[in-house]
Motif scaffolding. Structure first.
Motif, short mmCIF file in Angstrom:
data_model
loop_
_atom_site.label_atom_id
_atom_site.label_comp_id
_atom_site.label_asym_id
_atom_site.label_seq_id
_atom_site.Cartn_x
_atom_site.Cartn_y
_atom_site.Cartn_z
N ASP A 182 45.06 55.69 43.77
CA ASP A 182 45.42 54.28 43.57
C ASP A 182 44.33 53.53 42.82
O ASP A 182 44.61 52.74 41.91
N LYS A 238 44.13 54.55 39.20
CA LYS A 238 45.18 53.89 38.41
C LYS A 238 44.77 52.47 38.05
O LYS A 238 44.99 52.03 36.91
N GLU A 239 44.18 51.73 38.99
CA GLU A 239 43.81 50.33 38.75
C GLU A 239 42.55 50.21 37.91
O GLU A 239 42.42 49.26 37.12
N ASP A 294 45.61 47.33 44.19
CA ASP A 294 45.90 46.37 43.13
C ASP A 294 45.27 45.00 43.37
O ASP A 294 45.32 44.12 42.51
N GLU A 295 44.65 44.81 44.55
CA GLU A 295 43.92 43.56 44.83
C GLU A 295 42.51 43.60 44.24
O GLU A 295 41.81 42.59 44.26
N HIS A 297 41.26 43.66 41.33
CA HIS A 297 40.95 42.80 40.18
C HIS A 297 40.54 41.40 40.63
O HIS A 297 39.70 40.76 39.99
#
Length: 311
Positions: free
Chosen positions: A23, A26-27, A91-92, A94
């Motif tokens: 994960d 990917k980010e 995804d947090e 960033h």
């Protein structure tokens, strides 16, 4: 482009470690992903390697030991540290690194308590412990921090290379937060989503045992970081106790010109001396702390100067 390192402390997280590594890959495809395995016996280390992470092993048991090794060994401009249990969405990330990239923060906390933590977390003792620690910090340091115990953080290089990690276990979270407040570094909190562990995954945090260690850490750091206040409070209590014992004897002396309770007067005198001694210790240690802060500021200025020259 700043160099980013994702730091994953890991102890028996075979159910989730592979997913967490993928994960974050990917980010943050450009980031180095480091898994520091702390004596896992379920194959977590091998799964992390297979997922493409860089692996280091830490033999001393405890999250504090793991974080100390991470901070000492990994070189980057921006650091992201997150638990390996898949409770924090990748995804947090960033939102966490944005204040670091902008130069607005030295540490960014992923604030769970302002979002879904209270409903997702199934251990009410953890909720109470978080609230208690935040309240103590607000009372003792005068700073409002919403989530001290979060396992999702971003750091600047300056913070990572200047933070003295002394804790051994989960109290490391409190130690890092108080280091930021004491050294007047910039702390930003960003609300993030939190999800409970997947079925079959178990928390390594012991609510009572680790809670006591966290409270002990706050007590010790209060003693180290705020010695004038700490010993001033002790001195005030001792002087008040001495006054409470001595005043009735003094009033009786004014009425009768006699001192019938000599042991009480003697004990009150010892309490008063102990109180004054406590004040003196606080003043001396406060002066030492002031010199330590001055030295820290000089070292920080030198480090920032080198960063500017390199740019």
């Amino acid at each position: 482009m700043p160099k980013i390192a994702v730091l994953l402390p890991c102890y028996n997280e075979a159910l989730t470690i592979e997913k967490v590594v993928k994960d974050f890959r990917k980010e943050l495809p450009e980031a180095e992903i480091w898994v520091y395995d702390n004596n896992s016996s379920d194959g977590s280390a091998e799964l992390a390697l297979a997922a493409g992470a860089k692996l280091r092993r830490v033999r001393q048991q405890g999250k504090g030991h793991v974080v100390r090794r991470m901070f000492q060994e990994v070189e980057a401009d921006i650091y992201v540290m997150v638990d390996s249990d898949d409770t924090y969405p990748a995804d947090e990330v960033h939102k966490l690194i944005a204040p670091i990239v902008a130069g607005e923060a030295d540490m960014v906390n992923g604030d769970r308590l302002s979002s879904t933590y209270m409903t997702e977390n199934k251990r009410p003792g953890h909720n109470f412990g978080n609230t208690l620690v935040c309240t103590l910090i607000r009372v003792l340091w005068g700073e409002r921090v919403h989530d001290v115990m979060t396992g999702y953080r971003a750091f600047s290089r300056l913070f990572v290379k200047s933070c003295p990690v002394l804790a051994q276990g989960f109290e490391i979270e409190t130690e890092m937060t108080l280091h930021t407040l004491d050294k007047r570094m910039s702390l930003v909190e960003v609300p993030i989503q939190y999800r409970d562990r997947p079925a079959g995954s178990f928390s390594k945090l012991n609510t009572v045992q680790d809670g006591i260690r966290v409270l002990k850490t706050i007590f010790n750091l209060f003693r180290f970081y705020r010695p004038e206040m700490f010993f001033g409070v002790i001195g005030s209590v001792l002087l008040l106790a001495a006054g409470g014992l001595f005043v009735p004897v003094l009033m009786e002396f004014f009425r009768t010109a006699q001192v019938p309770r000599h042991p009480t007067v003697t004990f009150a005198g010892f309490l008063a001396m102990a109180g004054l001694l406590s004040y003196s210790v606080g003043l001396i240690l406060g002066a030492c702390k002031k010199q330590s802060d001055q030295l820290f500021e000089i070292l920080v200025s030198q480090e920032k100067g080198r960063e500017v020259q390199q740019q």
